[in-house]
Design an enzyme around this catalytic site. Structure first.
Site, PDB file in Angstrom:
ATOM      1  N   GLY A  60       0.772  -1.242   0.000  1.00  0.00           N
ATOM      2  CA  GLY A  60       0.000   0.000   0.000  1.00  0.00           C
ATOM      3  C   GLY A  60       0.796   1.282   0.000  1.00  0.00           C
ATOM      4  CE  LYS A  61       6.736   0.930  -1.935  1.00  0.00           C
ATOM      5  NZ  LYS A  61       6.254  -0.451  -2.152  1.00  0.00           N
ATOM      6  CB  THR A  62       0.853   3.707  -4.759  1.00  0.00           C
ATOM      7  OG1 THR A  62       2.046   3.097  -5.277  1.00  0.00           O
ATOM      8  CG2 THR A  62       0.408   4.810  -5.714  1.00  0.00           C
ATOM      9  CE  LYS A  88       7.331   3.638  -8.043  1.00  0.00           C
ATOM     10  NZ  LYS A  88       6.785   2.849  -6.923  1.00  0.00           N
ATOM     11  CD  GLU A 110       4.743   4.820  -4.329  1.00  0.00           C
ATOM     12  OE1 GLU A 110       4.365   3.641  -4.319  1.00  0.00           O
ATOM     13  OE2 GLU A 110       4.101   5.733  -4.882  1.00  0.00           O
ATOM     14  N   GLY A 111       9.434   4.934  -3.086  1.00  0.00           N
ATOM     15  CA  GLY A 111      10.345   3.901  -3.560  1.00  0.00           C
ATOM     16  C   GLY A 111       9.612   2.749  -4.211  1.00  0.00           C
ATOM     17  CB  ALA A 112      10.436   0.204  -6.513  1.00  0.00           C
ATOM     18  N   GLY A 113       9.010  -1.299  -3.728  1.00  0.00           N
ATOM     19  CA  GLY A 113       9.197  -2.397  -2.793  1.00  0.00           C
ATOM     20  C   GLY A 113       9.785  -1.943  -1.472  1.00  0.00           C
TER      21      GLY A 113
END
Length: 203
Positions: free
Chosen positions: A13-15, A31, A96-99
Site C-alpha cells: 500500500g505504499k502508493t 517516483k 515513493e520507492g519501489a518495494g
C-alpha cells in the site's frame, strides 16, 4: 519537508499511503523508478487520486514489471545512483520507492542506498500479515544501521494489538505514528476524505 516512502515489502500500500500524504501535506510527488505498468504508473495514480499535484518525471522507466535491477537488465540499462537528483521545490515532497529497503537497483545497489544518497528521512509503511513483525523490525534495524531517520511509521490497515505493541516498542519517541484505516475504494473521494481525517501521533 521531504520524505521517502518505503515499505516492509511489495504490495503493502505504499502508493495509496503516498497519495494520502501528498494530499495531507499538499506535497509534490516523485517516483524515481517505475518498473512495469507504464500505461498506469504510480505517478498517474497520484495525479488521478489527488488534487492538482505536481509530479516529477521518473528517473528510470522500465517495461518489465519486476525488480528494478531485472527490469533494467532486460533493456540493457545499468541504474546509476548519480543519475538521481532530488527535485528542487518550495513545496513538501513525497518520494515513493519501489518495494522494500533491500530491493536491488543493480547487483550491488539497493533502495536503501538511494534513500541514503538523497539524504532524506524515511516513512515505513507496514501492512498486517503473518511475518510482518519480523519484516518491520528488520527494516527499522536497517534504517538505524545506515543512520537514516525514521520520521514516520505508517500502519496501513487494521492490526492486532499484540502486533502493534511489539512494533511500536521497537521505535524511538522521535518517530511519529500514522494510522491509515482500510479504504473502501481507491479513488479521489476516499483518498481526500482519509487525508482530512488523518492524525499523526507520538508514543
Amino acid at each position: 519537508m521531504k520524505l521517502f516512502i518505503t515499505g516492509i515489502g511489495t504490495e503493502i500500500g505504499k502508493t495509496v499511503c503516498s497519495a494520502i500524504l501528498v494530499q495531507y501535506f499538499k506535497a509534490d510527488y516523485w517516483k524515481p523508478v517505475q518498473s512495469g505498468d507504464l500505461d498506469y504508473t504510480d505517478t498517474k495514480k497520484i495525479e488521478t487520486w489527488t488534487d492538482h499535484t505536481f509530479c516529477y518525471p521518473e528517473t528510470y522507466r522500465f517495461q518489465l514489471a519486476a525488480s528494478p535491477h531485472q527490469s533494467a537488465r532486460a533493456e540493457n540499462i545499468q541504474i546509476d545512483l548519480d543519475n538521481f537528483q532530488l527535485p528542487e521545490t518550495q513545496n513538501a515532497l513525497i518520494i515513493e520507492g519501489a518495494g522494500g529497503l533491500m530491493v536491488p537497483l543493480s547487483d550491488d545497489i539497493f533502495m536503501i542506498d538511494l534513500i541514503d544518497k538523497l539524504n532524506v528521512p524515511a516513512a515505513l509503511v507496514v501492512r498486517n500479515y503473518l511475518g510482518c513483525i519480523n519484516h518491520t523490525l528488520l527494516s527499522i534495524m536497517a534504517l538505524k544501521q545506515r543512520g537514516i531517520t525514521l520520521e514516520y511509521l505508517i500502519f496501513n490497515g487494521s492490526f492486532p494489538e499484540d502486533t502493534e505493541r511489539v512494533i511500536t516498542g521497537f521505535i524511538t519517541k522521535e518517530t511519529e505514528i500514522i494510522k491509515i484505516p482500510e479504504i473502501k475504494s481507491t479513488d479521489k473521494e476516499h483518498i481526500t476524505t482519509t487525508a482530512k481525517q488523518l492524525k499523526i501521533t507520538k508514543l
